[in-house]
Design an enzyme around this catalytic site. Structure first.
Site, PDB file in Angstrom:
ATOM      1  CE1 TYR A   1     -74.244  19.093 -28.176  1.00 21.39           C
ATOM      2  CE2 TYR A   1     -71.978  17.881 -28.372  1.00 21.39           C
ATOM      3  CZ  TYR A   1     -73.181  18.055 -28.584  1.00 21.39           C
ATOM      4  OH  TYR A   1     -73.744  17.178 -29.521  1.00 21.39           O
TER       5      TYR A   1
ATOM      6  CB  SER B   1     -76.008  19.739 -31.548  1.00 19.64           C
ATOM      7  OG  SER B   1     -76.978  19.811 -30.513  1.00 19.64           O
TER       8      SER B   1
END
Ligand code: NAP
Ligand code: GCO
Length: 265
Positions: free
Chosen positions: A159, A146
Site C-alpha cells: 500500500y 495517503s
C-alpha cells in the site's frame, strides 16, 4: 474574488469506487457544488447500493460496473460516459484496497494486486480521460493518496509503495499535461473512519479502544479520526477553478498527524 470559482456547475465528475466511503462523500460534495455525478464500482450489487444511497441524498448519479484495473473495460466505460453523459471534466481516482500483511509473509501476487488497484488503475483511468480533456481545453484529476505516500508502517508495504508511486504519478501528470490546462493534484487523507479502517478501530473484548485507535488519537493534534466529510471541502477546491494554478500538489487532510511528534504518554 468571484466565489463562483468554487462552483462545479456544468461539470461532469467521475469518481471511481464511489458506492460508499470517501468516494461517496466526495461525490456528494461535488453534487452540492453543481456537478453531474458518475461513479463505478466493482460489481452490480455495489453499484445498486451506491445508486440507492445517492438517491436517498437526492443526487441523480449514474453508476457503472467497471473494474478499474481492466484497461479495455475502462476505455470502453469512458467512451460510454462521453456518449451518455458528456466529456469527463473531473476524475477522482478513489478506488483502492489495502492488505495488511507483514512483508515477508506477503505473496508477490498479493503485493501486485494492491499495486494494480492503487497505482496501475489511476494510471489507466487518467490515460483514458486525458485525451478528451486536452480537446476540451481543461481538466481536473485528483488522486486519493495517503499518509503512506510519505510514511511507512508495519504490514502495509504494498500500500505504501503504491501510494508513494501515486504521489509521483500525480506530479508527472502535472508535468506532462499542465500545458493543456489540466491540473492533477492529490489528496492525502489521514486516518479516516471508513470500512477500510474499521479493523483498526474495533472495540476490544473488554470494551476498550483498539490499541491502534488509541495510537492514532495520540498522534493526531485534533485527537480524533477523520470523517469522509472532512475531505469534502478540499476535494471541491481541487476540482474547481479556484485551484487552476495549483498543480502537482498533494493536499494532506490529516488533522495534523504529519506535523506532530505525538502526545507524550
Ligand atoms: P473503502 O471503504 O474500502 O472503499 C473503496 C472502494 O473502492 C470500494 O467501493 C471498493 O469496492 C472500490 N474498489 C476496490 N477495488 C476496485 C476496483 N478494482 N475497481 C473498482 N472499484 C474498486 O475505502 P475508503 O476508506 O473509502 O478509501 C477510498 C480511497 O481513499 C482509497 O484509495 C484509500 O486507499 C484511500 N485512503 C483511505 C484512508 C482511510 O483512512 N480510510 C486514508 C487515506 C487514503 P469493494 O467494496 O468491492 O472493495
Ligand atoms: C493503515 C491504514 C492507513 C489509512 C490511510 C492513512 O492500515 O495504516 O489503513 O493506510 O488507510 O492510508 O493515510
Amino acid at each position: 474574488m468571484d466565489m463562483n470559482a468554487f462552483s462545479l456547475k456544468g461539470k461532469t465528475a467521475w469518481i471511481t469506487g464511489a458506492s460508499y466511503g470517501i468516494g461517496f462523500a466526495i461525490a456528494e460534495a461535488y453534487a452540492a457544488a453543481g456537478a453531474k455525478i458518475v461513479f463505478n464500482d466493482i460489481n452490480q450489487e455495489l453499484v445498486d447500493k451506491g445508486l440507492k444511497s445517492y438517491a436517498e441524498k437526492g443526487i441523480d448519479a449514474t453508476g457503472y460496473v467497471c473494474d478499474v484495473t481492466d484497461e479495455d473495460a475502462v476505455q470502453e466505460l469512458v467512451k460510454k460516459i462521453e456518449a451518455e453523459i458528456g466529456v469527463i471534466d473531473i476524475l477522482v481516482n478513489n478506488a483502492g484496497i489495502i492488505r495488511r500483511i507483514p512483508m515477508i509473509e506477503m505473496s508477490a501476487a498479493e503485493f501486485r494486486k494492491v499495486i494494480d488497484v492503487d497505482l496501475n488503475a489511476p494510471f489507466i483511468c487518467a490515460k483514458a480521460v486525458i485525451p478528451s480533456m486536452i480537446q476540451k481545453g481543461h481538466g481536473k484529476i485528483i488522486n486519493i493518496c495517503s499518509m503512506m505516500s510519505e510514511l511507512g508502517r508495519e504490514t502495509v508495504s504494498a500500500y505504501a509503495a503504491a501510494k508513494g508511486g501515486l504521489k509521483m504519478l500525480t506530479r508527472n501528470i502535472c508535468s506532462e499535461y499542465g500545458g493543456h490546462n489540466i491540473q492533477c493534484n492529490g489528496i492525502g487523507p489521514g486516518y479516516i473512519a471508513t470500512p477500510q479502517t474499521a479493523p483498526l478501530r474495533e472495540r476490544q473484548a473488554d470494551g476498550s479502544r483498539h490499541p491502534f485507535d488509541q495510537f492514532i488519537i495520540a498522534k493526531t493534534p485534533a485527537a480524533r479520526w477523520g470523517t469522509p466529510e472532512d475531505l469534502q471541502g478540499p476535494a471541491v477546491f481541487l476540482a474547481s477553478d479556484a485551484s487552476n494554478f495549483v498543480n502537482g500538489h498533494v493536499l494532506y487532510v490529516d488533522g495534523g498527524i504529519l506535523a506532530y511528534i505525538g502526545k507524550q504518554p
